[in-house]
Design an enzyme around this catalytic site. Structure first.
Site, PDB file in Angstrom:
ATOM      1  N   PHE A 128      -3.655  -1.997   8.476  1.00 10.67           N
ATOM      2  CA  PHE A 128      -2.498  -1.588   9.298  1.00 10.67           C
ATOM      3  C   PHE A 128      -1.688  -0.467   8.667  1.00 10.67           C
ATOM      4  O   PHE A 128      -0.940   0.233   9.341  1.00 10.67           O
ATOM      5  CB  PHE A 128      -1.600  -2.799   9.602  1.00 10.67           C
ATOM      6  CG  PHE A 128      -0.732  -3.253   8.462  1.00 10.67           C
ATOM      7  CD1 PHE A 128      -1.215  -4.108   7.488  1.00 10.67           C
ATOM      8  CD2 PHE A 128       0.584  -2.834   8.362  1.00 10.67           C
ATOM      9  CE1 PHE A 128      -0.410  -4.541   6.439  1.00 10.67           C
ATOM     10  CE2 PHE A 128       1.405  -3.261   7.321  1.00 10.67           C
ATOM     11  CZ  PHE A 128       0.900  -4.113   6.356  1.00 10.67           C
ATOM     12  N   LYS A 129      -1.861  -0.277   7.367  1.00 15.51           N
ATOM     13  CA  LYS A 129      -1.085   0.758   6.667  1.00 15.51           C
ATOM     14  C   LYS A 129      -1.334   2.139   7.255  1.00 15.51           C
ATOM     15  O   LYS A 129      -0.481   3.019   7.161  1.00 15.51           O
ATOM     16  CB  LYS A 129      -1.456   0.791   5.190  1.00 15.51           C
ATOM     17  CG  LYS A 129      -1.438  -0.535   4.484  1.00 15.51           C
ATOM     18  CD  LYS A 129      -0.051  -1.002   4.179  1.00 15.51           C
ATOM     19  CE  LYS A 129      -0.095  -2.376   3.545  1.00 15.51           C
ATOM     20  NZ  LYS A 129       1.191  -2.846   3.098  1.00 15.51           N
TER      21      LYS A 129
END
Ligand SMILES: Cc1ncc(COP(=O)(O)O)c(C=O)c1O
Ligand SMILES: N[C@@H](CCOP(=O)(O)O)C(=O)O
Length: 461
Positions: free
Chosen positions: A111-112
């Site tokens: 998700f980064k």
């Protein structure tokens, strides 16, 4: 829009200044002075828009005039163009009232990428206009580091140094950080755990002589811009399930508290979120804090969800700031107490936190069982972090639809996945030679002077 520090003693900054500054000079974290809200009609109007269009509408009020509409639109467009799914953050149904938000279709499979890809472009736009050169130092338990390297590699005006805990990230995560060939990328394996890496990073920010000499910048969720970019997928997913006409809840696998704090901001903006559930692995300091009202460090135990092996959860400070009615002096005192191992949260502040957040934990066996159950029931293969979320979410299911964040691709943790459900989790084709690429990494002690000296020498600044 102005940004203030959670410790109340640092200069008030604009969005661009806060983004380039990272940690506030009083040791606190920047937050918006006021959170802009969206009306129910405005939220309803997001239905049917692309991810990029929603991103623009949600983030624009937080971003000052330093970025024109055109610049912001271009940054958003470029940020998500490389994602491997047209929806960017697709939703899958796990059960009648339980959904999985897949946040791992970006270039480094976690998700980064949602925030890091965007701030890569925002940084570039700002630095070109200013004619400045910076040194980014990041601390990672595995995913932030690879996402930062991917976003900033090869840029002339940026050197990027990533501190990761030696031997405590998965092989795929390590290789994502150690195999890029660009000369501006520096992977540093620290003899310590993630909390040590993050502590040394904050030490560097608090060492003003070093900070100013190298032009230090941070891309951890210390950086407000990281949190802001993560607010967007709370809106896209909630709207796709019927918000604002229908409430939703979220369960968020949590370590440094950045992702769930983004959900808190979405709620503050007016998104009808009923519950925000903190899901921790066996390093369950946040769950214990919600239960007892005492934030007490207990040492980090390595787990099969290594990216969440964290005890000093940086963004919790942002939540505390609101819980204490935005009293920076109280927050500063609590953080001072934490240096001695723990702090006790007042009854009023705990009531505030419990009103917004629920929590739960998953042991190692429970995490493996959740991977297996999801595979048996739906055919989906999920990563151990997402499995922590699923296990905890199941304990909080009710009438309102629950969205669990799937924070990483299972291919980043193939051994844990295989052991849990017997399935192989292959890397996508573009990464299939990851294990043949040459690694470039420097082992460093958990020592501020040694790390600063290395950075001085490598950057010549
Ligand atoms: C895969 C994965 N899941 C969950 C988390 C927890 O996110 P946060 O630190 O924002 O709480 C992280 C990193 O922290 C992560 O890399
Ligand atoms: N899990 C993270 C830890 C750092 O989190 P950040 O969101 O503060 O950058 C990681 O993968 O590095």
């Amino acid at each position: 829009m102005k940004y203030v520090s959670t410790r109340g003693q640092a200069p008030v900054l604009s969005f661009e200044e806060a983004m380039l500054t990272g940690l506030a000079r009083d040791g606190g974290l920047y937050v918006p002075e006021t959170v802009p809200t969206m009306s129910a009609d405005e939220i309803a109007g997001l239905a049917g828009l692309s991810y990029e269009e929603v991103a623009f509408k949600v983030m624009r009020p937080f971003i000052g005039e330093e970025f024109t509409d055109r610049e912001l639109e271009a940054c958003i467009r470029h940020a998500y163009a490389g994602f491997g799914h047209a929806a960017r953050a697709p939703i899958k149904q796990l059960a009648a009232n339980h959904f999985l938000l897949e946040l791992f279709h970006g270039p480094t499979l976690a998700f980064k990428d949602f925030a890091m890809q965007l701030i890569g472009h925002l940084f570039q736009t700002a630095l070109e206009k200013r004619g400045e050169k910076i040194t980014i130092v990041g601390a990672t338990s595995g995913d932030t580091g690879s996402a930062a390297i991917e976003a900033f590699r090869g840029l002339d005006n940026v050197d990027v140094f990533i501190l990761f805990p030696h031997g405590r990230v998965s092989d795929v995560q390590r290789r994502q950080m150690t195999t890029p060939v660009e000369g501006n990328v520096h992977a540093l394996a620290v003899d310590g755990d993630f909390d040590d890496c993050q502590a040394r990073l904050k030490d560097m920010f608090n060492h003003f002589e070093f900070r100013d000499a190298v032009g230090l910048a941070g891309v951890n969720s210390i950086n407000w811009a990281r949190v802001l970019a993560q607010v967007v997928y709370y809106f896209t997913s909630a709207v796709s399930l019927g918000a604002p006409h229908r409430k939703v809840s979220f369960t968020v696998p949590t370590g440094n508290f950045g992702d769930i704090f983004a959900g808190y901001i979405a709620r503050e903006m007016g998104l009808p979120i009923e519950k925000l559930v903190i899901a921790t692995n066996q390093n369950d300091i946040l769950h214990r804090t919600l239960e007892t009202g005492v934030y007490a460090k207990a040492g980090v135990t390595p787990s099969i969800s290594p990216s969440m092996d964290i005890q000093v959860s940086s963004n919790f400070e942002r939540a505390l700031f609101d819980a204490y009615g935005r009293d920076g002096a109280v927050v500063a005192k609590q953080m001072e107490d934490l240096a001695n191992g723990e702090f006790k949260i007042s009854q009023g502040a705990m009531e505030f936190l419990r009103e917004v957040f629920n929590s739960g934990r998953a042991s190692e066996d429970e995490t493996r069982a959740a991977i297996k159950d999801v595979h048996d029931e739906t055919g989906e293969v999920i990563c151990p972090h997402s499995a922590v979320g699923v296990k905890v979410a199941k304990e909080h299911l009710g009438a309102v639809p629950m969205i669990t964040l799937a924070t990483a691709h299972p291919a980043k943790f193939p051994d844990a996945v295989k052991e849990a459900c017997g399935m192989d989790a292959p890397l996508p084709g573009r990464m299939s030679d990851l294990f043949e690429r040459e690694e470039r990494v420097t082992r460093v002690p958990n020592d501020l002077t040694a790390i600063e000296t290395l950075i001085h020498n490598r950057t010549g600044r």
